[in-house]
Design an enzyme around this catalytic site. Structure first.
Site, PDB file in Angstrom:
ATOM      1  N   PRO A  10       1.475  -1.291   0.101  1.00  0.00           N
ATOM      2  CA  PRO A  10      -0.144   0.007  -0.373  1.00  0.00           C
ATOM      3  C   PRO A  10       1.023   1.387   0.080  1.00  0.00           C
ATOM      4  CG  PRO A  10       0.261  -0.973   1.832  1.00  0.00           C
ATOM      5  CD  PRO A  10       0.633  -2.187   1.146  1.00  0.00           C
ATOM      6  N   ASN A  11       0.321   2.496  -1.174  1.00  0.00           N
ATOM      7  CA  ASN A  11       0.682   2.881  -0.896  1.00  0.00           C
ATOM      8  C   ASN A  11       2.209   3.691  -1.340  1.00  0.00           C
ATOM      9  OD1 ASN A  11      -1.400   5.056   0.411  1.00  0.00           O
ATOM     10  ND2 ASN A  11      -0.567   3.915   2.423  1.00  0.00           N
ATOM     11  N   ARG A  18       4.923  11.083  -2.093  1.00  0.00           N
ATOM     12  CA  ARG A  18       4.520  10.967  -1.020  1.00  0.00           C
ATOM     13  C   ARG A  18       5.756  11.155  -0.347  1.00  0.00           C
ATOM     14  NH1 ARG A  18       4.778   4.701   1.599  1.00  0.00           N
ATOM     15  NH2 ARG A  18       3.541   5.623   2.965  1.00  0.00           N
ATOM     16  N   TYR A  23      10.713   8.742   1.356  1.00  0.00           N
ATOM     17  CA  TYR A  23      10.894   8.217   1.082  1.00  0.00           C
ATOM     18  C   TYR A  23      10.809   8.686  -0.428  1.00  0.00           C
ATOM     19  CZ  TYR A  23       7.355   5.515   3.609  1.00  0.00           C
ATOM     20  OH  TYR A  23       6.813   5.260   5.229  1.00  0.00           O
ATOM     21  N   ASN A  74       8.592  -5.310   0.009  1.00  0.00           N
ATOM     22  CA  ASN A  74       7.786  -4.430   0.504  1.00  0.00           C
ATOM     23  C   ASN A  74       6.678  -4.534   0.286  1.00  0.00           C
ATOM     24  OD1 ASN A  74       7.895  -1.551   1.374  1.00  0.00           O
ATOM     25  ND2 ASN A  74       9.338  -0.477   0.002  1.00  0.00           N
ATOM     26  N   ALA A  77       2.805  -0.593   4.653  1.00  0.00           N
ATOM     27  CA  ALA A  77       2.513  -0.943   6.566  1.00  0.00           C
ATOM     28  C   ALA A  77       2.361  -2.084   6.990  1.00  0.00           C
ATOM     29  CB  ALA A  77       1.257   0.447   6.640  1.00  0.00           C
ATOM     30  N   HIS A  80       3.852  -4.290   9.172  1.00  0.00           N
ATOM     31  CA  HIS A  80       3.398  -3.828  10.712  1.00  0.00           C
ATOM     32  C   HIS A  80       2.558  -4.672  11.319  1.00  0.00           C
ATOM     33  CE1 HIS A  80       7.223  -1.550   9.701  1.00  0.00           C
ATOM     34  NE2 HIS A  80       6.096  -0.345   8.611  1.00  0.00           N
ATOM     35  N   ASP A  87       1.750 -15.241   6.682  1.00  0.00           N
ATOM     36  CA  ASP A  87       1.065 -16.703   6.544  1.00  0.00           C
ATOM     37  C   ASP A  87       1.000 -17.541   4.965  1.00  0.00           C
ATOM     38  OD1 ASP A  87       0.739 -17.876   9.347  1.00  0.00           O
ATOM     39  OD2 ASP A  87      -1.528 -17.025   9.319  1.00  0.00           O
ATOM     40  N   GLU A  98      12.772  -9.309   2.679  1.00  0.00           N
ATOM     41  CA  GLU A  98      11.506  -8.302   3.293  1.00  0.00           C
ATOM     42  C   GLU A  98      12.075  -6.665   2.834  1.00  0.00           C
ATOM     43  OE1 GLU A  98      10.284  -7.823   7.257  1.00  0.00           O
ATOM     44  OE2 GLU A  98      10.790  -5.905   7.122  1.00  0.00           O
ATOM     45  N   HIS A 100      11.902  -2.721   3.095  1.00  0.00           N
ATOM     46  CA  HIS A 100      11.966  -1.173   2.954  1.00  0.00           C
ATOM     47  C   HIS A 100      12.968  -0.014   2.839  1.00  0.00           C
ATOM     48  CE1 HIS A 100       9.115  -2.902   5.524  1.00  0.00           C
ATOM     49  NE2 HIS A 100       9.807  -3.600   6.090  1.00  0.00           N
ATOM     50  N   SER A 102      12.831   3.319   3.938  1.00  0.00           N
ATOM     51  CA  SER A 102      13.375   3.878   4.695  1.00  0.00           C
ATOM     52  C   SER A 102      14.189   2.774   5.779  1.00  0.00           C
ATOM     53  CB  SER A 102      12.227   4.760   5.388  1.00  0.00           C
ATOM     54  OG  SER A 102      11.526   3.710   5.816  1.00  0.00           O
ATOM     55  N   ARG A 107      13.182   5.118  12.737  1.00  0.00           N
ATOM     56  CA  ARG A 107      11.467   5.947  12.959  1.00  0.00           C
ATOM     57  C   ARG A 107      10.767   4.994  13.821  1.00  0.00           C
ATOM     58  NH1 ARG A 107       9.222   5.135   7.275  1.00  0.00           N
ATOM     59  NH2 ARG A 107       7.873   6.980   8.023  1.00  0.00           N
ATOM     60  N   ARG A 111       6.777   0.728  13.610  1.00  0.00           N
ATOM     61  CA  ARG A 111       7.575   0.273  12.178  1.00  0.00           C
ATOM     62  C   ARG A 111       9.018  -0.368  12.496  1.00  0.00           C
ATOM     63  NH1 ARG A 111       5.419   3.766   8.824  1.00  0.00           N
ATOM     64  NH2 ARG A 111       5.229   5.478   9.096  1.00  0.00           N
TER      65      ARG A 111
HETATM   66  C1  DHK Z   1       6.971   1.966   3.105  1.00  0.00           C
HETATM   67  C2  DHK Z   1       6.140   2.378   4.156  1.00  0.00           C
HETATM   68  O1  DHK Z   1       4.686   2.568   3.280  1.00  0.00           O
HETATM   69  C3  DHK Z   1       5.656   2.082   5.314  1.00  0.00           C
HETATM   70  O2  DHK Z   1       4.750   1.704   6.410  1.00  0.00           O
HETATM   71  C4  DHK Z   1       6.836   1.457   6.346  1.00  0.00           C
HETATM   72  C5  DHK Z   1       8.267   1.149   3.550  1.00  0.00           C
HETATM   73  C6  DHK Z   1       8.020   2.026   5.540  1.00  0.00           C
HETATM   74  C7  DHK Z   1       8.992   1.901   3.022  1.00  0.00           C
HETATM   75  O3  DHK Z   1      10.271   2.160   4.040  1.00  0.00           O
HETATM   76  O4  DHK Z   1       9.430   0.766   2.483  1.00  0.00           O
HETATM   77  O5  DHK Z   1       7.047   1.618   7.766  1.00  0.00           O
END
Ligand code: DHK
Length: 147
Positions: A10-11, A18, A23, A74, A77, A80, A87, A98, A100, A102, A107, A111
């Site tokens: 997401p996002n 953003r 990021y 990635n 959110a 977390h 699963d 995994e 990320h 950031s 942070r 997180r």
């Molecule tokens: C991206 C997100 O959207 C956050 O919710 C994570 C992660 C960190 C990133 O750093 O790629 O906490």
């Protein structure tokens, strides 16, 4: 040919717009192009996807079984919060990394928790867009070392 699924949660479709101070300015399309060039140079198959919905991400992980050799995730959110994604990775039985952009450990405390890390081969965070290339190389090395 070894094939890797890079799955974004997401996002992450809003990258570049953003919170660029967190990021970065690189867009997800830029990162996809970087990954595709790297995959071609190293003779890797690559699928690169993004979705904002937990259930769709779970479906993609299930579908990776038998199609791909490893998953770079990635989960945004959901990292977390999502026992369901954890699963799904265990059920798929494929090695996962995994990822990320950031450094989540520098942070907010929420997180610092990761359900994904519990079932991952390893975790890469804090290197921005370059982390995707590091993750592809790490997965390639992991798969090669397993033979
Ligand atoms: C991206 C997100 O959207 C956050 O919710 C994570 C992660 C960190 C990133 O750093 O790629 O906490």
């Amino acid at each position: 040919m070894t094939s890797i699924l890079v799955l974004n949660g997401p996002n992450l479709n809003l990258m570049g717009v953003r919170q660029p101070e967190v990021y970065g300015h690189t867009t997800l399309s830029d990162i996809e192009a970087m990954c595709r060039a790297h995959a071609t140079a190293h003779d890797l198959g690559l699928a690169f996807e993004q979705n904002n919905h937990e259930g769709v991400l779970i479906d993609r992980i299930h579908a990776a079984r038998g199609t791909h050799d490893g998953i770079v995730l990635n989960a945004g959110a959901y990292t977390h919060t999502s026992v369901a994604l954890m699963d799904a990775l265990s059920s798929a039985g494929l090695p996962a990394i995994e990822l990320h952009l950031s450094n989540v450990h520098a942070r907010e405390e929420f997180r610092h928790v990761s359900h994904i890390a519990k079932v991952a081969v390893g975790v890469i965070c804090g290197f921005g867009a370059q982390g995707y290339i590091l993750a592809l190389d790490a997965m390639r090395g992991h798969l090669e070392s397993r033979g």
